[in-house]
Design an enzyme around this catalytic site. Structure first.
Site, PDB file in Angstrom:
ATOM      1  N   HIS A 100      57.504  18.893  33.760  1.00  0.00           N
ATOM      2  CA  HIS A 100      56.538  19.999  34.199  1.00  0.00           C
ATOM      3  C   HIS A 100      55.524  19.634  35.246  1.00  0.00           C
ATOM      4  O   HIS A 100      54.829  18.703  34.763  1.00  0.00           O
ATOM      5  CB  HIS A 100      56.278  20.680  32.953  1.00  0.00           C
ATOM      6  CG  HIS A 100      55.618  19.760  31.960  1.00  0.00           C
ATOM      7  ND1 HIS A 100      56.199  18.890  31.069  1.00  0.00           N
ATOM      8  CD2 HIS A 100      54.361  19.629  31.644  1.00  0.00           C
ATOM      9  CE1 HIS A 100      55.515  18.204  30.369  1.00  0.00           C
ATOM     10  NE2 HIS A 100      54.293  18.392  30.711  1.00  0.00           N
ATOM     11  N   HIS A 102      51.811  20.441  36.245  1.00  0.00           N
ATOM     12  CA  HIS A 102      50.560  21.587  35.646  1.00  0.00           C
ATOM     13  C   HIS A 102      49.655  21.928  37.083  1.00  0.00           C
ATOM     14  O   HIS A 102      49.701  20.924  38.060  1.00  0.00           O
ATOM     15  CB  HIS A 102      49.699  20.366  34.867  1.00  0.00           C
ATOM     16  CG  HIS A 102      50.115  20.007  33.606  1.00  0.00           C
ATOM     17  ND1 HIS A 102      49.674  20.490  32.552  1.00  0.00           N
ATOM     18  CD2 HIS A 102      51.115  19.008  33.526  1.00  0.00           C
ATOM     19  CE1 HIS A 102      50.178  19.699  31.440  1.00  0.00           C
ATOM     20  NE2 HIS A 102      50.807  18.990  32.140  1.00  0.00           N
TER      21      HIS A 102
HETATM   22  P1  AMP Z   1      52.343  17.012  28.911  1.00  0.00           P
HETATM   23  O1  AMP Z   1      51.454  16.116  28.280  1.00  0.00           O
HETATM   24  O2  AMP Z   1      52.408  16.805  30.252  1.00  0.00           O
HETATM   25  O3  AMP Z   1      53.897  16.935  28.247  1.00  0.00           O
HETATM   26  O4  AMP Z   1      51.732  18.615  28.747  1.00  0.00           O
HETATM   27  C1  AMP Z   1      52.694  19.299  27.943  1.00  0.00           C
HETATM   28  C2  AMP Z   1      51.835  20.855  27.784  1.00  0.00           C
HETATM   29  O5  AMP Z   1      52.775  21.901  27.205  1.00  0.00           O
HETATM   30  C3  AMP Z   1      50.521  20.800  27.015  1.00  0.00           C
HETATM   31  O6  AMP Z   1      49.488  21.069  28.184  1.00  0.00           O
HETATM   32  C4  AMP Z   1      50.642  21.830  26.004  1.00  0.00           C
HETATM   33  O7  AMP Z   1      49.470  22.518  25.685  1.00  0.00           O
HETATM   34  C5  AMP Z   1      51.827  22.604  26.458  1.00  0.00           C
HETATM   35  N1  AMP Z   1      52.619  23.377  25.705  1.00  0.00           N
HETATM   36  C6  AMP Z   1      53.054  22.757  24.669  1.00  0.00           C
HETATM   37  N2  AMP Z   1      53.864  23.708  23.899  1.00  0.00           N
HETATM   38  C7  AMP Z   1      53.929  24.911  24.664  1.00  0.00           C
HETATM   39  C8  AMP Z   1      54.420  25.953  24.467  1.00  0.00           C
HETATM   40  N3  AMP Z   1      55.364  26.723  23.591  1.00  0.00           N
HETATM   41  N4  AMP Z   1      54.162  27.186  25.399  1.00  0.00           N
HETATM   42  C9  AMP Z   1      53.256  26.790  26.511  1.00  0.00           C
HETATM   43  N5  AMP Z   1      52.725  25.655  26.604  1.00  0.00           N
HETATM   44  C10 AMP Z   1      53.081  24.732  25.645  1.00  0.00           C
END
Ligand code: AMP
Ligand code: ZN
Length: 142
Positions: A100, A102
């Site tokens: 993903h 950001h």
């Molecule tokens: P990463 O550390 O790059 O894997 O970031 C994962 C991101 O996903 C974090 O910023 C979380 O806040 C976000 N996240 C986790 N669960 C959800 C969800 N159900 N809906 C939207 N964002 C999420």
């Protein structure tokens, strides 16, 4: 689809999301725990863990949507700028193992830092070491 993956469950509709963009291959939605207003995630609908796992066509889709969406996100929250980045692998801080991107809106004097702040202390590399690294990357990129 990976059954225990939160983002696959968002794609399938089993977990709700604030979706801001969707096409056949890509979905973008607001981060549930935002670092800034408008913090948006862009993912391929198919489950791949890291950028290196993404096939070319899917990568083009993800980067195309990031390119189109970033100024739209900035405008929506009246941001001055943004950081656009991937935590690419666990050692880099990736918590959700579904690739993903950001989009994190930034504001003048928001107290945040540039992307240079994410790594550890700067390594002390000699010219020879830099040459070797550049050669290895260039050879792999051919
Ligand atoms: P990463 O550390 O790059 O894997 O970031 C994962 C991101 O996903 C974090 O910023 C979380 O806040 C976000 N996240 C986790 N669960 C959800 C969800 N159900 N809906 C939207 N964002 C999420
Ligand atoms: Zn997944």
């Amino acid at each position: 689809m990976s059954n225990d993956c939160i983002f696959c469950q968002i794609v399938s509709g089993d977990i709700p999301s604030r979706t801001v963009y969707e096409d056949d291959d890509i979905v973008a939605f607001l981060d549930a725990n935002p670092l800034a207003p408008g913090h948006t995630l862009v993912i391929p609908k198919d489950h791949y863990e890291t950028l290196g796992d993404l096939p070319d066509g899917e990568a083009e889709g993800v980067f195309g949507v990031l390119h189109a969406l970033t100024p739209v996100v900035e405008d929506a929250v009246d941001a001055d700028a943004s950081n656009v980045a991937f935590n690419n692998g666990e050692a880099a801080g990736q918590e959700v193992p579904h690739v993903h991107g950001h989009v994190i809106p930034r504001f003048e004097d928001d107290g945040g830092k540039p992307i240079h702040a994410v790594a550890g202390p700067r390594p002390d590399l000699s010219d020879d070491e830099l040459d070797d690294i550049a050669d290895d990357i260039a050879a792999g990129a051919e």
